[in-house]
Design a protein around this motif. Structure first.
Motif, PDB file in Angstrom:
ATOM      1  N   ILE A  17      -3.136 -17.919  13.382  1.00 24.60           N
ATOM      2  CA  ILE A  17      -3.625 -17.186  12.210  1.00 24.60           C
ATOM      3  C   ILE A  17      -3.773 -15.726  12.602  1.00 24.60           C
ATOM      4  O   ILE A  17      -4.386 -15.403  13.615  1.00 24.60           O
ATOM      5  N   GLU A  18      -3.188 -14.863  11.799  1.00 28.87           N
ATOM      6  CA  GLU A  18      -3.224 -13.445  12.114  1.00 28.87           C
ATOM      7  C   GLU A  18      -4.447 -12.788  11.490  1.00 28.87           C
ATOM      8  O   GLU A  18      -4.858 -13.138  10.394  1.00 28.87           O
ATOM      9  N   LYS A  19      -4.999 -11.836  12.219  1.00 32.59           N
ATOM     10  CA  LYS A  19      -6.148 -11.087  11.707  1.00 32.59           C
ATOM     11  C   LYS A  19      -5.740 -10.279  10.484  1.00 32.59           C
ATOM     12  O   LYS A  19      -4.596  -9.852  10.347  1.00 32.59           O
ATOM     13  N   ASP A  20      -6.715 -10.022   9.646  1.00 30.61           N
ATOM     14  CA  ASP A  20      -6.511  -9.137   8.511  1.00 30.61           C
ATOM     15  C   ASP A  20      -6.375  -7.711   9.042  1.00 30.61           C
ATOM     16  O   ASP A  20      -6.992  -7.358  10.057  1.00 30.61           O
ATOM     17  N   LEU A  21      -5.603  -6.894   8.390  1.00 32.58           N
ATOM     18  CA  LEU A  21      -5.403  -5.511   8.854  1.00 32.58           C
ATOM     19  C   LEU A  21      -6.729  -4.762   8.983  1.00 32.58           C
ATOM     20  O   LEU A  21      -6.900  -3.951   9.892  1.00 32.58           O
ATOM     21  N   SER A  22      -7.668  -5.049   8.104  1.00 35.63           N
ATOM     22  CA  SER A  22      -8.959  -4.349   8.148  1.00 35.63           C
ATOM     23  C   SER A  22      -9.783  -4.725   9.369  1.00 35.63           C
ATOM     24  O   SER A  22     -10.706  -4.008   9.743  1.00 35.63           O
ATOM     25  N   GLU A  23      -9.443  -5.837  10.021  1.00 31.97           N
ATOM     26  CA  GLU A  23     -10.174  -6.283  11.206  1.00 31.97           C
ATOM     27  C   GLU A  23      -9.503  -5.869  12.514  1.00 31.97           C
ATOM     28  O   GLU A  23     -10.079  -6.022  13.582  1.00 31.97           O
ATOM     29  N   MET A  24      -8.285  -5.334  12.421  1.00 27.23           N
ATOM     30  CA  MET A  24      -7.540  -4.968  13.624  1.00 27.23           C
ATOM     31  C   MET A  24      -7.984  -3.621  14.174  1.00 27.23           C
ATOM     32  O   MET A  24      -8.287  -2.693  13.424  1.00 27.23           O
ATOM     33  N   SER A  25      -7.976  -3.544  15.511  1.00 29.28           N
ATOM     34  CA  SER A  25      -8.275  -2.271  16.175  1.00 29.28           C
ATOM     35  C   SER A  25      -7.042  -1.383  16.100  1.00 29.28           C
ATOM     36  O   SER A  25      -5.949  -1.819  15.715  1.00 29.28           O
ATOM     37  N   HIS A  26      -7.206  -0.142  16.495  1.00 28.98           N
ATOM     38  CA  HIS A  26      -6.082   0.803  16.486  1.00 28.98           C
ATOM     39  C   HIS A  26      -4.943   0.275  17.366  1.00 28.98           C
ATOM     40  O   HIS A  26      -3.774   0.316  16.962  1.00 28.98           O
ATOM     41  N   ALA A  27      -5.282  -0.230  18.536  1.00 27.97           N
ATOM     42  CA  ALA A  27      -4.263  -0.746  19.455  1.00 27.97           C
ATOM     43  C   ALA A  27      -3.516  -1.935  18.852  1.00 27.97           C
ATOM     44  O   ALA A  27      -2.288  -2.045  18.985  1.00 27.97           O
ATOM     45  N   GLU A  28      -4.239  -2.823  18.173  1.00 26.95           N
ATOM     46  CA  GLU A  28      -3.602  -3.985  17.535  1.00 26.95           C
ATOM     47  C   GLU A  28      -2.686  -3.548  16.395  1.00 26.95           C
ATOM     48  O   GLU A  28      -1.583  -4.085  16.228  1.00 26.95           O
ATOM     49  N   LEU A  29      -3.148  -2.577  15.614  1.00 24.39           N
ATOM     50  CA  LEU A  29      -2.332  -2.063  14.514  1.00 24.39           C
ATOM     51  C   LEU A  29      -1.060  -1.410  15.045  1.00 24.39           C
ATOM     52  O   LEU A  29       0.036  -1.622  14.515  1.00 24.39           O
ATOM     53  N   LYS A  30      -1.215  -0.650  16.114  1.00 25.48           N
ATOM     54  CA  LYS A  30      -0.081   0.034  16.714  1.00 25.48           C
ATOM     55  C   LYS A  30       0.931  -0.975  17.254  1.00 25.48           C
ATOM     56  O   LYS A  30       2.139  -0.831  17.050  1.00 25.48           O
ATOM     57  N   GLU A  31       0.436  -2.003  17.912  1.00 29.39           N
ATOM     58  CA  GLU A  31       1.304  -3.045  18.456  1.00 29.39           C
ATOM     59  C   GLU A  31       2.071  -3.759  17.342  1.00 29.39           C
ATOM     60  O   GLU A  31       3.276  -3.999  17.449  1.00 29.39           O
ATOM     61  N   LYS A  32       1.370  -4.083  16.270  1.00 29.30           N
ATOM     62  CA  LYS A  32       2.010  -4.764  15.140  1.00 29.30           C
ATOM     63  C   LYS A  32       3.072  -3.872  14.510  1.00 29.30           C
ATOM     64  O   LYS A  32       4.188  -4.319  14.219  1.00 29.30           O
ATOM     65  N   ALA A  33       2.745  -2.605  14.308  1.00 31.10           N
ATOM     66  CA  ALA A  33       3.684  -1.669  13.700  1.00 31.10           C
ATOM     67  C   ALA A  33       4.924  -1.511  14.571  1.00 31.10           C
ATOM     68  O   ALA A  33       6.055  -1.537  14.073  1.00 31.10           O
ATOM     69  N   GLY A  43       1.680   9.825  16.436  1.00 32.85           N
ATOM     70  CA  GLY A  43       0.777  10.687  15.689  1.00 32.85           C
ATOM     71  C   GLY A  43       0.031  10.021  14.554  1.00 32.85           C
ATOM     72  O   GLY A  43      -0.695  10.694  13.821  1.00 32.85           O
ATOM     73  N   MET A  44       0.161   8.719  14.382  1.00 33.99           N
ATOM     74  CA  MET A  44      -0.522   8.040  13.276  1.00 33.99           C
ATOM     75  C   MET A  44      -1.923   7.607  13.701  1.00 33.99           C
ATOM     76  O   MET A  44      -2.110   7.066  14.778  1.00 33.99           O
ATOM     77  N   ASN A  45      -2.897   7.854  12.814  1.00 34.27           N
ATOM     78  CA  ASN A  45      -4.253   7.369  13.086  1.00 34.27           C
ATOM     79  C   ASN A  45      -4.405   5.959  12.517  1.00 34.27           C
ATOM     80  O   ASN A  45      -3.491   5.430  11.892  1.00 34.27           O
ATOM     81  N   THR A  46      -5.568   5.369  12.717  1.00 29.21           N
ATOM     82  CA  THR A  46      -5.808   3.990  12.292  1.00 29.21           C
ATOM     83  C   THR A  46      -5.607   3.816  10.791  1.00 29.21           C
ATOM     84  O   THR A  46      -4.971   2.861  10.347  1.00 29.21           O
ATOM     85  N   LYS A  47      -6.135   4.748  10.004  1.00 32.47           N
ATOM     86  CA  LYS A  47      -6.026   4.661   8.543  1.00 32.47           C
ATOM     87  C   LYS A  47      -4.562   4.706   8.110  1.00 32.47           C
ATOM     88  O   LYS A  47      -4.140   3.951   7.234  1.00 32.47           O
ATOM     89  N   GLN A  48      -3.787   5.583   8.735  1.00 35.09           N
ATOM     90  CA  GLN A  48      -2.374   5.709   8.391  1.00 35.09           C
ATOM     91  C   GLN A  48      -1.606   4.443   8.788  1.00 35.09           C
ATOM     92  O   GLN A  48      -0.709   4.008   8.059  1.00 35.09           O
ATOM     93  N   LEU A  49      -1.932   3.886   9.952  1.00 34.58           N
ATOM     94  CA  LEU A  49      -1.290   2.648  10.392  1.00 34.58           C
ATOM     95  C   LEU A  49      -1.547   1.516   9.410  1.00 34.58           C
ATOM     96  O   LEU A  49      -0.628   0.782   9.037  1.00 34.58           O
ATOM     97  N   ARG A  50      -2.790   1.379   9.007  1.00 30.41           N
ATOM     98  CA  ARG A  50      -3.139   0.310   8.048  1.00 30.41           C
ATOM     99  C   ARG A  50      -2.381   0.501   6.733  1.00 30.41           C
ATOM    100  O   ARG A  50      -1.865  -0.462   6.158  1.00 30.41           O
ATOM    101  N   ALA A  51      -2.325   1.735   6.255  1.00 26.98           N
ATOM    102  CA  ALA A  51      -1.652   2.011   4.992  1.00 26.98           C
ATOM    103  C   ALA A  51      -0.160   1.685   5.104  1.00 26.98           C
ATOM    104  O   ALA A  51       0.428   1.099   4.191  1.00 26.98           O
ATOM    105  N   SER A  75       1.745  -1.333   3.093  1.00 21.47           N
ATOM    106  CA  SER A  75       2.851  -1.058   2.180  1.00 21.47           C
ATOM    107  C   SER A  75       4.040  -1.980   2.444  1.00 21.47           C
ATOM    108  O   SER A  75       4.865  -2.207   1.566  1.00 21.47           O
ATOM    109  N   LEU A  76       4.128  -2.519   3.641  1.00 24.46           N
ATOM    110  CA  LEU A  76       5.233  -3.423   3.982  1.00 24.46           C
ATOM    111  C   LEU A  76       4.944  -4.864   3.581  1.00 24.46           C
ATOM    112  O   LEU A  76       5.843  -5.701   3.548  1.00 24.46           O
ATOM    113  N   SER A  77       3.691  -5.177   3.282  1.00 25.36           N
ATOM    114  CA  SER A  77       3.332  -6.556   2.937  1.00 25.36           C
ATOM    115  C   SER A  77       3.719  -6.924   1.545  1.00 25.36           C
ATOM    116  O   SER A  77       3.824  -6.232   0.657  1.00 25.36           O
TER     117      SER A  77
END
Length: 104
Positions: free
Chosen positions: A65-81, A90-98, A102-104
């Protein structure tokens, strides 16, 4: 672990479970089985087929089960992206989540 009985039913339970729940519900310790060790011998005493299919068999094949994007740390978001081929320079956490949202 204890073997307990109530009528013709028998089961293995932790001693604490017996003391906290089953004892008050009318279950008794089975004197015929003095101690239980997880082995085929104890299963034979209880009349259990130790070769039965495990009720959890096959669950390890399911995708985690994958974590929700809102629960992921910056490193997790970066890895997923990056696993999706997104340049994260140059992307911050908010930009990564957005971007991931948008891809979902």
């Amino acid at each position: 672990m204890l073997v307990i009985k109530k009528g013709k039913s028998k089961m293995k339970v932790a001693k604490s479970a017996y003391n906290n729940f089953y004892k008050g519900a009318g279950w008794e310790i089975d004197d015929e089985v003095s101690s239980v060790v997880y082995s085929s011998e104890s299963d034979e005493k209880l009349g259990n087929d130790s070769n039965e299919d495990d009720e959890w068999a096959g669950y390890e094949d399911e995708e985690p089960i994958e974590k929700d994007l809102s629960e992921m740390s910056h490193a997790e978001l970066k890895e997923k992206a990056e696993s999706l081929g997104i340049d994260t320079t140059g992307m911050n956490t908010k930009q990564l989540r957005a971007k991931l949202k948008s891809l979902s």
